[in-house]
Enzyme design. Structure first.
Site, PDB file in Angstrom:
ATOM      1  N   HIS A 173       0.925   5.263   1.046  1.00 52.43           N
ATOM      2  CA  HIS A 173       0.169   6.317   2.117  1.00 52.43           C
ATOM      3  C   HIS A 173       0.270   7.502   1.005  1.00 52.43           C
ATOM      4  CE1 HIS A 173       0.420   4.122   6.083  1.00 52.43           C
ATOM      5  NE2 HIS A 173       1.541   3.489   5.389  1.00 52.43           N
ATOM      6  N   HIS A 193       0.866  -1.140  -0.143  1.00 53.68           N
ATOM      7  CA  HIS A 193      -0.230  -0.142  -0.060  1.00 53.68           C
ATOM      8  C   HIS A 193       1.009   1.216   0.036  1.00 53.68           C
ATOM      9  CE1 HIS A 193       0.890  -1.298   4.166  1.00 53.68           C
ATOM     10  NE2 HIS A 193       0.747   0.139   4.396  1.00 53.68           N
TER      11      HIS A 193
HETATM   12  P1  AMP Z   1       1.966   0.459   7.516  1.00 54.91           P
HETATM   13  O1  AMP Z   1       2.346   0.675   8.909  1.00 54.91           O
HETATM   14  O2  AMP Z   1       2.957   1.366   6.429  1.00 54.91           O
HETATM   15  O3  AMP Z   1       1.735  -1.036   7.162  1.00 54.91           O
HETATM   16  O4  AMP Z   1       0.735   1.122   7.222  1.00 54.91           O
HETATM   17  C1  AMP Z   1      -0.629   0.475   7.839  1.00 54.91           C
HETATM   18  C2  AMP Z   1      -1.845   1.523   8.074  1.00 54.91           C
HETATM   19  O5  AMP Z   1      -2.898   0.734   7.852  1.00 54.91           O
HETATM   20  C3  AMP Z   1      -1.562   2.148   9.174  1.00 54.91           C
HETATM   21  O6  AMP Z   1      -1.462   3.622   8.948  1.00 54.91           O
HETATM   22  C4  AMP Z   1      -2.920   1.902   9.978  1.00 54.91           C
HETATM   23  O7  AMP Z   1      -3.550   3.063  10.470  1.00 54.91           O
HETATM   24  C5  AMP Z   1      -3.851   1.362   8.744  1.00 54.91           C
HETATM   25  N1  AMP Z   1      -4.973   0.708   9.132  1.00 54.91           N
HETATM   26  C6  AMP Z   1      -4.760  -0.490   9.873  1.00 54.91           C
HETATM   27  N2  AMP Z   1      -6.078  -1.022   9.967  1.00 54.91           N
HETATM   28  C7  AMP Z   1      -6.799  -0.271   9.205  1.00 54.91           C
HETATM   29  C8  AMP Z   1      -8.188  -0.429   8.712  1.00 54.91           C
HETATM   30  N3  AMP Z   1      -9.166  -1.255   9.151  1.00 54.91           N
HETATM   31  N4  AMP Z   1      -8.699   0.554   7.914  1.00 54.91           N
HETATM   32  C9  AMP Z   1      -8.086   1.765   7.398  1.00 54.91           C
HETATM   33  N5  AMP Z   1      -6.701   1.667   7.788  1.00 54.91           N
HETATM   34  C10 AMP Z   1      -6.589   0.614   8.359  1.00 54.91           C
END
Ligand code: AMP
Length: 139
Positions: free
Chosen positions: A100, A98
């Protein structure tokens, strides 16, 4: 076990959808680091940026660019951070590629920062380091 983004893509968990097509989904990040913080991901599972095929990568980045442009236009953001983490050591907590998209504001911004510290480059053979990376890329 499915990761949480696969479960969102499969409709098992609700999300705030920003964009969707056959290959790409974008949702608001539940943490909202800043207002508009969005995650853009391929619907097909790949672990991270490095293991995603170029065609899919380009589709995800195209959507990330368009979301950044839209957010700059409508949210009053003055900048945006586009970033992706690869591996837990780099801060990746969800192992599903993903990107950001984090809008940045001159005022009312909680102050998310990426700080890059410098090492003593005298201790690193820069020419040989650059050469070894280049050689590996050309294999
Ligand atoms: P990363 O740490 O780069 O893997 O980012 C994962 C992101 O996913 C974090 O910023 C979380 O806040 C986000 N996240 C986790 N669960 C959910 C969810 N159910 N809906 C939306 N975002 C999420």
């Amino acid at each position: 076990m499915k990761d949480i983004f696969c479960r969102i893509i499969d409709g098992e968990i609700p999300s705030s959808k920003v964009y969707e097509d056959d290959d790409v989904l974008a949702i608001l990040d539940i943490s909202q680091t800043t207002k508009g913080h969005t995650l853009v991901m391929p619907k097909k599972h790949y672990d991270d940026f490095l293991s995603t095929p170029p065609e899919t990568l380009h589709k995800v980045l195209d959507v990330a660019q368009r979301i950044g442009q839209a957010e700059m236009a409508i949210l009053g953001a003055q900048g945006v951070n586009i970033l992706t983490n690869v591996g837990p050591v780099a801060g990746q907590s969800v192992i599903h590629f993903h990107v950001h998209v984090i809008p940045r504001y001159l005022s009312g911004d909680p102050g998310f920062q990426i700080t890059m510290k410098s090492q003593d480059i005298a201790a690193i053979d820069m020419l040989s380091l650059a050469e070894s990376i280049k050689n590996k890329m050309e294999e």
